[in-house]
Design a protein around this motif. Structure first.
Motif, short mmCIF file in Angstrom:
data_model
loop_
_atom_site.label_atom_id
_atom_site.label_comp_id
_atom_site.label_asym_id
_atom_site.label_seq_id
_atom_site.Cartn_x
_atom_site.Cartn_y
_atom_site.Cartn_z
N LYS A 1 45.09 39.06 45.83
CA LYS A 1 45.38 39.93 44.69
C LYS A 1 44.51 39.62 43.49
O LYS A 1 44.60 40.27 42.45
CB LYS A 1 46.86 39.80 44.31
N CYS A 2 43.63 38.61 43.63
CA CYS A 2 42.72 38.20 42.55
C CYS A 2 41.29 38.54 42.98
O CYS A 2 40.87 38.21 44.09
CB CYS A 2 42.86 36.71 42.29
N LYS B 1 41.75 42.00 38.63
CA LYS B 1 42.55 42.76 39.58
C LYS B 1 41.80 42.91 40.90
O LYS B 1 40.58 42.74 40.95
CB LYS B 1 42.89 44.13 38.99
N PRO B 2 42.51 43.20 42.00
CA PRO B 2 41.86 43.25 43.32
C PRO B 2 40.64 44.16 43.34
O PRO B 2 40.61 45.21 42.70
CB PRO B 2 42.97 43.79 44.22
N MET B 3 39.64 43.75 44.10
CA MET B 3 38.37 44.46 44.12
C MET B 3 38.50 45.90 44.62
O MET B 3 37.87 46.81 44.08
CB MET B 3 37.36 43.69 44.96
N TYR C 1 34.56 30.37 34.92
CA TYR C 1 35.34 31.58 35.20
C TYR C 1 36.50 31.25 36.14
O TYR C 1 37.64 31.68 35.92
CB TYR C 1 34.45 32.65 35.85
N LEU C 2 36.20 30.50 37.19
CA LEU C 2 37.24 30.16 38.16
C LEU C 2 38.26 29.21 37.55
O LEU C 2 39.46 29.29 37.83
CB LEU C 2 36.60 29.54 39.40
N LYS C 3 37.79 28.31 36.69
CA LYS C 3 38.70 27.36 36.04
C LYS C 3 39.71 28.08 35.15
O LYS C 3 40.83 27.61 34.97
CB LYS C 3 37.90 26.36 35.21
N CYS C 4 39.31 29.23 34.61
CA CYS C 4 40.25 30.02 33.80
C CYS C 4 41.41 30.52 34.65
O CYS C 4 42.54 30.65 34.17
CB CYS C 4 39.53 31.21 33.17
N LEU C 5 41.11 30.81 35.91
CA LEU C 5 42.14 31.34 36.81
C LEU C 5 42.92 30.24 37.50
O LEU C 5 44.14 30.30 37.62
CB LEU C 5 41.47 32.23 37.87
N PHE C 6 42.20 29.22 37.97
CA PHE C 6 42.82 28.12 38.71
C PHE C 6 42.35 26.80 38.10
O PHE C 6 41.42 26.17 38.60
CB PHE C 6 42.43 28.19 40.20
N PRO C 7 43.00 26.35 37.02
CA PRO C 7 42.52 25.21 36.21
C PRO C 7 42.31 23.91 36.98
O PRO C 7 41.43 23.13 36.64
CB PRO C 7 43.62 25.05 35.15
N HIS D 1 39.95 27.65 49.05
CA HIS D 1 40.33 28.47 50.21
C HIS D 1 41.84 28.49 50.41
O HIS D 1 42.40 29.48 50.90
CB HIS D 1 39.62 27.96 51.48
N LEU D 2 42.53 27.41 50.01
CA LEU D 2 43.98 27.35 50.14
C LEU D 2 44.65 28.35 49.21
O LEU D 2 45.72 28.89 49.51
CB LEU D 2 44.48 25.94 49.85
N ILE D 3 44.02 28.60 48.08
CA ILE D 3 44.55 29.56 47.11
C ILE D 3 44.19 30.99 47.51
O ILE D 3 45.00 31.91 47.40
CB ILE D 3 44.00 29.26 45.70
N CYS D 4 42.95 31.17 47.98
CA CYS D 4 42.42 32.51 48.18
C CYS D 4 42.74 33.16 49.52
O CYS D 4 42.94 34.38 49.59
CB CYS D 4 40.90 32.49 48.00
#
Length: 284
Positions: free
Chosen positions: A154-155, A63-65, A130-136, A144-147
């Motif tokens: 929101k992540c 969830k957001p920081m 960890y990141l692969k779990c969120l954005f495979p 950067h395009l996702i974030c």
């Protein structure tokens, strides 16, 4: 008899009591991952109250920081209220950034030592499991395009994703780390800096074989420049500008850096050698 009673009372008052330790977990973690660390603390410092906060554990840790900072602040404030002599904060991985947010935004905090255990304090720029779990399907050049947009923020990981090749987008769209570092303007920065400087000691722990924190020197406030060369803490602009108090803490002699090779990311909190050499002496 009165003399003996007085001596017993004096002896009791001289018994050292250790400050409580509050542990803040990392991403996809929870209290059970810190059982060994809690045991280490109570083994060498008997009687220490150790609390691993369970808020935002496991799946909720993405969830957001800022949302997590607010939630953890409530728990930490409640514990501090019971201990006017102060507490220690021991924060792992993403938890180190959450603790930075708590320490900056909470007025009248009473934290003696803040230990950041393998935390991406200057940001993250590396694709891990960890990141692969969120954005495979992501690779680091496209994260950067996702974030860097309203949805991505929101992540939690996106809140400290620091792409050195898209600096302007990082500063424009990242709503957490640039604010915390004073890299983007905020009317709250002066108050946040004063709050952060209330801590008595900052302990930074990390190492070259971590395998998750990228670059690993981010655990010591170092980070990549635009050519992906690592710039150490003292040459970072937020240090030189002293925007959130890091330079002042250093000038006071209140920053301790501990480097350990051969420790993987998920092993930091269960490695007794790391505990003895990097943490034990600060948790008194």
């Amino acid at each position: 008899m009165k003399t003996l009673l007085l001596l017993l009372l004096l002896a009791a008052s001289c018994v050292h009591t250790y400050k409580p330790v509050i542990i803040v977990h990392g991403i996809f973690d929870g209290p059970k991952e810190f059982t060994k660390l809690s045991e280490f603390i109570t083994k060498v410092h008997p009687g220490t109250e150790v609390t691993t906060i369970s808020r935002f554990d496991y799946k909720a840790s993405v969830k957001p920081m800022w949302q997590q900072v607010i939630g953890f602040s409530k728990d930490i404030e409640e514990i501090m209220r019971r201990h006017p002599d102060g507490v220690h904060l021991l924060c792992f991985s993403q938890g180190g950034l959450i603790c930075r947010g708590v320490l900056s935004t909470m007025p009248d905090l009473n934290v003696h030592t803040f230990i950041a255990l393998s935390s991406p304090l200057a940001g993250q720029y590396g694709v891990t499991s960890y990141l692969k779990c969120l954005f495979p399907k992501c690779v680091k050049k496209t994260v950067h395009l996702i974030c860097y947009n309203k949805f991505g923020q929101k992540c939690s990981v996106c809140n400290y994703w620091n792409d050195p090749h898209f600096r302007s987008s990082y500063l424009k769209y990242n709503n957490f780390l640039p604010l915390l570092n004073g890299e983007t303007p905020s009317s709250k920065m002066t108050a946040w800096r004063e709050n952060f400087l209330r801590i008595k000691r900052l302990v930074l722990i990390g190492g070259p074989d971590d395998g998750v924190i990228t670059p690993w020197q981010s655990s010591h406030f170092g980070f990549y420049n635009s050519t992906e060369d690592v710039v150490e803490m003292k040459k970072q602009k937020f240090y030189m500008d002293d925007s959130f108090g890091l330079k002042t803490l250093d000038a006071r002699g209140n920053i301790s850096v501990c480097v350990h090779a051969g420790v993987k990311h998920t092993e930091w909190h269960s490695n007794f050698t790391v505990f003895r050499s990097c943490m034990e002496k600060w948790l008194t």
